[in-house]
Design an enzyme around this catalytic site. Sequence first.
Site, PDB file in Angstrom:
ATOM      1  CG  HIS A 167      -2.024  -1.004   1.105  1.00 15.64           C
ATOM      2  ND1 HIS A 167      -3.320  -0.681   0.804  1.00 15.64           N
ATOM      3  CD2 HIS A 167      -2.008  -2.358   1.211  1.00 15.64           C
ATOM      4  CE1 HIS A 167      -4.058  -1.773   0.744  1.00 15.64           C
ATOM      5  NE2 HIS A 167      -3.280  -2.805   0.996  1.00 15.64           N
ATOM      6  CG  ASP A 190      -0.049   9.123   0.739  1.00 11.03           C
ATOM      7  OD1 ASP A 190      -0.037   7.970   1.180  1.00 11.03           O
ATOM      8  OD2 ASP A 190      -0.755  10.034   1.199  1.00 11.03           O
TER       9      ASP A 190
HETATM   10  C1  GDG Z   1      -2.179   3.665   3.324  1.00  7.46           C
HETATM   11  C2  GDG Z   1      -1.168   4.385   2.411  1.00  7.46           C
HETATM   12  C3  GDG Z   1      -2.862   4.358   0.584  1.00  7.46           C
HETATM   13  C4  GDG Z   1      -9.168  10.283   7.365  1.00  7.46           C
HETATM   14  N1  GDG Z   1      -9.646  11.122   8.290  1.00  7.46           N
HETATM   15  C5  GDG Z   1     -10.698  10.498   8.856  1.00  7.46           C
HETATM   16  C6  GDG Z   1     -10.882   9.271   8.241  1.00  7.46           C
HETATM   17  N2  GDG Z   1      -9.929   9.155   7.343  1.00  7.46           N
HETATM   18  C7  GDG Z   1      -9.794   7.999   6.437  1.00  7.46           C
HETATM   19  C8  GDG Z   1      -9.946   8.505   5.026  1.00  7.46           C
HETATM   20  C9  GDG Z   1      -9.178   7.474   4.227  1.00  7.46           C
HETATM   21  C10 GDG Z   1      -8.144   6.959   5.225  1.00  7.46           C
HETATM   22  O1  GDG Z   1      -8.526   7.407   6.515  1.00  7.46           O
HETATM   23  C11 GDG Z   1      -6.763   7.501   4.941  1.00  7.46           C
HETATM   24  O2  GDG Z   1      -6.300   6.911   3.779  1.00  7.46           O
HETATM   25  P1  GDG Z   1      -4.968   7.384   3.029  1.00  7.46           P
HETATM   26  O3  GDG Z   1      -4.918   6.722   1.718  1.00  7.46           O
HETATM   27  O4  GDG Z   1      -5.024   8.859   2.905  1.00  7.46           O
HETATM   28  O5  GDG Z   1      -3.759   7.052   3.984  1.00  7.46           O
HETATM   29  P2  GDG Z   1      -3.108   5.837   4.875  1.00  7.46           P
HETATM   30  O6  GDG Z   1      -3.912   5.561   6.075  1.00  7.46           O
HETATM   31  O7  GDG Z   1      -1.727   6.273   5.114  1.00  7.46           O
HETATM   32  O8  GDG Z   1      -3.127   4.525   3.973  1.00  7.46           O
HETATM   33  C12 GDG Z   1      -1.901   5.227   1.382  1.00  7.46           C
HETATM   34  C13 GDG Z   1      -3.737   3.547   1.500  1.00  7.46           C
HETATM   35  O9  GDG Z   1      -2.979   2.808   2.458  1.00  7.46           O
HETATM   36  C14 GDG Z   1      -4.597   2.556   0.714  1.00  7.46           C
HETATM   37  O10 GDG Z   1      -3.823   1.722  -0.079  1.00  7.46           O
HETATM   38  O11 GDG Z   1      -3.687   5.197  -0.200  1.00  7.46           O
HETATM   39  O12 GDG Z   1      -0.973   5.812   0.500  1.00  7.46           O
HETATM   40  O13 GDG Z   1      -0.293   5.193   3.182  1.00  7.46           O
HETATM   41  O14 GDG Z   1      -9.997   6.424   3.827  1.00  7.46           O
HETATM   42  O15 GDG Z   1     -11.320   8.552   4.771  1.00  7.46           O
HETATM   43  N3  GDG Z   1     -11.872   8.427   8.550  1.00  7.46           N
HETATM   44  C15 GDG Z   1     -12.728   8.810   9.524  1.00  7.46           C
HETATM   45  N4  GDG Z   1     -12.588   9.994  10.183  1.00  7.46           N
HETATM   46  C16 GDG Z   1     -11.609  10.859   9.885  1.00  7.46           C
HETATM   47  O16 GDG Z   1     -11.508  11.934  10.489  1.00  7.46           O
HETATM   48  N5  GDG Z   1     -13.750   7.986   9.832  1.00  7.46           N
END
Ligand code: GDG
Length: 508
Positions: A168, A380
Amino acid sequence: MNRLMVVSNRLPFALDSAGEDLWTVTPATGGLVSAVEPVLRERGGTWIGWPGVVGEIPQEPLAEATRDAGYKVVPVALSETERDEFYYGYSNEVIWPLFHDLQNFCNFEPAYWQAYKQVNERYADAIVRCSQPDDFIWVHDYHLMYVAQALRERGLSQKVSRLTFFLHIPFPPYDIFAKLPQQQRLLRALLQFDLLGFQTRRDVRNFLQCVRRVMSGAKILSRREPQLIRFEDREIRVGHFPIGIDFDSFESGAKSDTVEQRAQRLRVTFPGCQLILGSDRLDYSKGIPERLRAFRTALERHPELRGRVVLIQIVVPSRVEIPKYHEFKERIDRLVGDINGRFSTSTWLPVQYHFRGLDREDLLAHYRGCDIAFVTPLKDGMNLVAKEYCASRIEEDGVLILSQFAGAAEQLRPDALLVNPYDIEQMADAILKAFRMSDAERSARMKRMRGVVRNENVFWWVDSFLKAGAKVSAQSVQVSNRLARGKRAIKRGAAAPHSKMQARKKDW
Ligand code: GDG
């Protein structure tokens, strides 16, 4: 379809002790869970992972937490030392920073590697215990890169036909990867999978470059994707599979009355202002201080923005037990204080800062209510927030400012405003550009981005990965038959198997 077995470090929820015999169940946040949970819920299968408690796993709360999941949950237990050395240690103080090109954040403590291997072996044991022949085993992410090697040592590869892995986070270029003391052992372990999936072409390119430089016994057989590597009499497929989101659920969620009302409330709280949204886990890879500095520079350089924009920065607490994360939070707090201290007036506070997760409806209300999303990770794997923002823009408006180093930039490139997250002045100018962008241009760009996010959604992602995995098994059978034939052929003095392999290159 074969049974799907998802293996990841964390289960999609965490158990927390709330006193004697009292437990709370908290849904996990983060990209992996957001993407994989709806898929497993829809098609069933098994999820193997750690429920977040150290020591013995309480059976009753676990059964309670998983009763309506729609799939089977198999917990893996970790001791406190294992959590510290495997999870906080090797995974989050070595691999996470290094793979995000942040080598100065690494702590290459030698003891961590042993713990990493040991815990990966524990996951392999859990797979051995509950897998059946023909299961499709799908291991996720940087915590579990050693699992296939541990499975092969346990002879499981004879039993399952598909041993696959998806990373990821980004895979770094060779000059960065070369700093890893276990570089060869880690690549060897990864090459024990049958299919390796990465988020972007960039990651595939970096991985192949590392294999070429570090693994002298590995041969890259094809130039185009899916790439094929031959290593120790096996063939490994390598491809990029950009992860998507459940577009329809974000779109329909954003249309709901509650979200509409909350979005409306948000807008009326800041009359006459365009709202800029930043929403991230607390992590130094997400570029939050750089973003705040860019916002401050934008207010300094472009007075027309003063009193007319508000940055809503949501920071979801994460890995707070790691000292670096704690220091990092203090840095963010100071920057917010500085900007608000310098620029606020009696009627305008430039940064609204929330250090907590929002519930889903509130998150959607923020996506719907904010005019500009400011998504600027230093690096990312993908970044789902960028895609979720587009899916929630049901009026087909809104501007996305996106880091060129987010995986999502490969898909959203022409229509997002791409920025270098290290270039504070460029980001400040992007804020002005977004602020001034006409409605017509916003709409044209957002329509195209929504088209991409809708088509290349999470179900498309799973399908393309599973399809590539299905080819793996057919391929592995062909290869092993061919190798067997080749061995016989050598005995009879006929053509060597190697030349037959090369003749096949053009098939790929
Ligand atoms: C890893 C990789 C890759 C955020 N704020 C809140 C909340 N979120 C949720 C978002 C989103 C998730 O968290 C964050 O996803 P990201 O992709 O931005 O980042 P990572 O957690 O680092 O994920 C990344 C991912 O895996 C998938 O392959 O894209 O690059 O680092 O879904 O919605 N959710 C809630 N409240 C919040 O305040 N409920």
